[in-house]
Design a protein around this motif. Structure first.
Motif, PDB file in Angstrom:
ATOM      1  N   ILE A 116       0.832  -1.311  -0.038  1.00 12.71           N
ATOM      2  CA  ILE A 116       0.125  -0.029   0.119  1.00 12.71           C
ATOM      3  C   ILE A 116       0.828   1.387   0.165  1.00 12.71           C
ATOM      4  N   ARG A 117       0.756   2.093  -0.876  1.00 16.09           N
ATOM      5  CA  ARG A 117       1.554   3.466  -1.038  1.00 16.09           C
ATOM      6  C   ARG A 117       1.022   4.737  -0.508  1.00 16.09           C
ATOM      7  N   PHE A 118       1.702   5.142   0.427  1.00 13.95           N
ATOM      8  CA  PHE A 118       1.317   6.564   1.085  1.00 13.95           C
ATOM      9  C   PHE A 118       2.252   7.376   0.145  1.00 13.95           C
ATOM     10  N   ARG A 119       1.475   8.189  -0.466  1.00 16.03           N
ATOM     11  CA  ARG A 119       2.200   9.537  -1.251  1.00 16.03           C
ATOM     12  C   ARG A 119       2.147  10.722  -0.616  1.00 16.03           C
ATOM     13  N   PRO A 120       3.319  11.337  -0.913  1.00 19.28           N
ATOM     14  CA  PRO A 120       3.175  12.967  -0.375  1.00 19.28           C
ATOM     15  C   PRO A 120       2.382  13.733  -1.219  1.00 19.28           C
ATOM     16  N   GLN A 121       1.002  13.557  -0.904  1.00 19.32           N
ATOM     17  CA  GLN A 121      -0.141  14.509  -1.461  1.00 19.32           C
ATOM     18  C   GLN A 121      -0.691  15.243  -0.323  1.00 19.32           C
ATOM     19  N   PRO A 122      -1.377  16.037  -0.876  1.00 20.95           N
ATOM     20  CA  PRO A 122      -2.147  17.051   0.136  1.00 20.95           C
ATOM     21  C   PRO A 122      -2.847  16.423   1.320  1.00 20.95           C
ATOM     22  N   GLY A 123      -3.833  15.567   1.145  1.00 20.20           N
ATOM     23  CA  GLY A 123      -4.500  14.846   2.039  1.00 20.20           C
ATOM     24  C   GLY A 123      -3.692  13.918   3.201  1.00 20.20           C
ATOM     25  N   ALA A 124      -2.544  13.413   2.412  1.00 17.31           N
ATOM     26  CA  ALA A 124      -1.699  12.460   3.218  1.00 17.31           C
ATOM     27  C   ALA A 124      -0.729  13.234   4.035  1.00 17.31           C
ATOM     28  N   LEU A 125      -0.170  14.370   3.563  1.00 14.07           N
ATOM     29  CA  LEU A 125       0.689  15.263   4.187  1.00 14.07           C
ATOM     30  C   LEU A 125      -0.177  15.974   5.443  1.00 14.07           C
ATOM     31  N   SER A 126      -1.180  16.303   5.107  1.00 12.33           N
ATOM     32  CA  SER A 126      -1.979  16.908   6.528  1.00 12.33           C
ATOM     33  C   SER A 126      -2.105  15.987   7.516  1.00 12.33           C
ATOM     34  N   VAL A 127      -2.522  14.912   7.186  1.00 12.69           N
ATOM     35  CA  VAL A 127      -2.846  13.759   8.278  1.00 12.69           C
ATOM     36  C   VAL A 127      -1.680  13.447   8.614  1.00 12.69           C
ATOM     37  N   ALA A 128      -0.414  13.181   8.100  1.00 11.70           N
ATOM     38  CA  ALA A 128       0.811  12.703   8.674  1.00 11.70           C
ATOM     39  C   ALA A 128       1.259  13.855   9.384  1.00 11.70           C
ATOM     40  N   GLY A 129       1.143  15.160   8.965  1.00 17.31           N
ATOM     41  CA  GLY A 129       1.690  16.114   9.751  1.00 17.31           C
ATOM     42  C   GLY A 129       0.881  16.433  11.034  1.00 17.31           C
ATOM     43  N   LEU A 148       6.900   7.866   6.624  1.00 18.98           N
ATOM     44  CA  LEU A 148       6.139   6.731   6.071  1.00 18.98           C
ATOM     45  C   LEU A 148       5.650   7.355   4.711  1.00 18.98           C
ATOM     46  N   VAL A 149       4.929   8.582   4.666  1.00 17.44           N
ATOM     47  CA  VAL A 149       4.491   9.438   3.542  1.00 17.44           C
ATOM     48  C   VAL A 149       5.766   9.419   2.540  1.00 17.44           C
ATOM     49  N   TYR A 150       6.870   9.592   2.886  1.00 14.98           N
ATOM     50  CA  TYR A 150       7.669   9.973   1.939  1.00 14.98           C
ATOM     51  C   TYR A 150       8.984   8.785   1.662  1.00 14.98           C
ATOM     52  N   GLN A 151       8.557   7.553   2.239  1.00 15.21           N
ATOM     53  CA  GLN A 151       9.217   6.432   2.013  1.00 15.21           C
ATOM     54  C   GLN A 151       9.412   6.133   0.382  1.00 15.21           C
ATOM     55  N   HIS A 152       8.710   6.471  -0.607  1.00 13.55           N
ATOM     56  CA  HIS A 152       9.085   6.133  -1.778  1.00 13.55           C
ATOM     57  C   HIS A 152       9.587   7.485  -2.686  1.00 13.55           C
ATOM     58  N   ALA A 153       9.712   8.368  -1.857  1.00 12.02           N
ATOM     59  CA  ALA A 153      10.487   9.567  -2.608  1.00 12.02           C
ATOM     60  C   ALA A 153      12.126   9.331  -2.475  1.00 12.02           C
ATOM     61  N   SER A 154      12.639   9.920  -3.343  1.00 11.77           N
ATOM     62  CA  SER A 154      14.198  10.025  -3.216  1.00 11.77           C
ATOM     63  C   SER A 154      14.730  10.548  -1.884  1.00 11.77           C
ATOM     64  N   GLY A 155      15.870   9.923  -1.601  1.00 12.27           N
ATOM     65  CA  GLY A 155      16.414  10.438  -0.322  1.00 12.27           C
ATOM     66  C   GLY A 155      16.558  11.869  -0.245  1.00 12.27           C
ATOM     67  N   PRO A 156      17.057  12.648  -1.157  1.00  9.47           N
ATOM     68  CA  PRO A 156      17.306  13.990  -0.885  1.00  9.47           C
ATOM     69  C   PRO A 156      15.752  14.758  -0.725  1.00  9.47           C
ATOM     70  N   ARG A 157      15.045  14.386  -1.520  1.00 10.71           N
ATOM     71  CA  ARG A 157      13.599  15.051  -1.178  1.00 10.71           C
ATOM     72  C   ARG A 157      13.247  14.973   0.145  1.00 10.71           C
ATOM     73  N   MET A 158      13.403  13.343   0.661  1.00 11.28           N
ATOM     74  CA  MET A 158      12.823  13.099   1.909  1.00 11.28           C
ATOM     75  C   MET A 158      13.717  14.042   3.134  1.00 11.28           C
ATOM     76  N   ARG A 159      14.889  13.728   2.974  1.00 15.01           N
ATOM     77  CA  ARG A 159      15.772  14.528   3.800  1.00 15.01           C
ATOM     78  C   ARG A 159      15.559  16.177   3.937  1.00 15.01           C
ATOM     79  N   GLY A 160      15.448  16.531   2.722  1.00 13.95           N
ATOM     80  CA  GLY A 160      15.164  18.107   2.560  1.00 13.95           C
ATOM     81  C   GLY A 160      13.825  18.692   3.341  1.00 13.95           C
ATOM     82  N   THR A 161      12.935  18.109   2.821  1.00 18.70           N
ATOM     83  CA  THR A 161      11.641  18.646   3.063  1.00 18.70           C
ATOM     84  C   THR A 161      11.234  17.983   4.351  1.00 18.70           C
ATOM     85  N   LEU A 162      11.619  16.911   4.909  1.00 14.41           N
ATOM     86  CA  LEU A 162      11.470  16.512   6.298  1.00 14.41           C
ATOM     87  C   LEU A 162      12.362  17.634   7.141  1.00 14.41           C
TER      88      LEU A 162
END
Length: 235
Positions: A116-129, A148-162
């Motif tokens: 099951i994929r958690f994607r960094p989209q508005p709804g998921a981001l709001s809930v995760a936040g 967990l929302v960013y698990q499928h994103a690239s490493g740099p995107r995950m580290r930078g945005t988080l």
């Protein structure tokens, strides 16, 4: 503080900072319980100051990969989560909260591992936040829901945005602590003693991040999140 306490605290922060610099979260999860044993005064403000120095550095290091459009949704959720956490703290026992959030975190890891994929989209981001803000306020562990929302994103995107997300979140927390008299000169002095660990962790994470960016970031996030869930549930 003795020299042994100083050495141990720097070692703990070094490991935690390396972890967070590699996958985007983990300093508080690893360091908080150990620093509490070394010197309870390290929690929460001094460790939060160390986290702020770390997240600011990581935000700068990964600045080209930050998705600023994601931050608004996640931070709006965090405000709601912090507010809910403060209200719940006044009415619910910490042990009960730890149990249910451990269960929920392990359930999220299981769903992620199942495909099951958690994607960094508005709804998921709001809930995760919101969940991150709530968990960070109540049990001092707020990284895994966002990771967990960013698990499928690239490493740099995950580290930078988080890192950008956590930087603003830590400022919120320190501001709140200052209003209730829990963040001042004494806490800042203790925080300075942790900074060598932040520095060493940043250096080490440059190497470890390159290794995990070769396709192992998602596995690392799931493993660390599962460990956090287990510790929260049974700790």
């Amino acid at each position: 503080m003795t020299f042994i306490d100083f050495t141990l605290s720097v070692l703990v922060v070094t490991i935690g900072a390396t972890l967070q610099g590699t996958i985007g979260f983990g300093l508080g999860m690893f360091a908080a319980p150990l620093l509490l044993l070394i010197n309870p005064a390290f929690i929460p403000a001094p460790l939060l100051c160390a986290a702020l120095a770390l997240t600011l550095s990581l935000t700068h290091r990964e600045r080209h990969s930050i998705r600023f459009s994601d931050l608004g949704w996640a931070l709006s959720g965090r405000v709601v989560g912090i507010t809910g956490g403060v209200l719940v703290l006044a009415t619910t026992s910490p042990d009960r909260m730890r149990f249910w959030f451990g269960v929920l975190l392990l359930a999220a890891v299981a769903m992620s591992a199942s495909g099951i994929r958690f994607r960094p989209q508005p709804g998921a981001l709001s809930v995760a936040g919101a969940v991150s803000g709530f968990m960070g306020t109540t049990i001092s562990i707020g990284g895994p829901p966002m990771a967990l929302v960013y698990q499928h994103a690239s490493g740099p995107r995950m580290r930078g945005t988080l890192s950008a997300f956590f930087t603003i979140g830590v400022v919120m927390s320190l501001t709140a602590l200052s209003f209730v008299g829990l963040f001042g000169r004494d806490q800042l002095t203790l925080a300075l003693s942790l900074m060598p660990g932040v520095f060493f962790g940043l250096l080490l994470s440059r190497r470890t991040a390159r290794v995990l960016d070769k396709g192992y970031t998602r596995i690392a996030v799931l493993v660390v999140s599962a460990v956090v869930g287990t510790v929260v549930l049974f700790g």
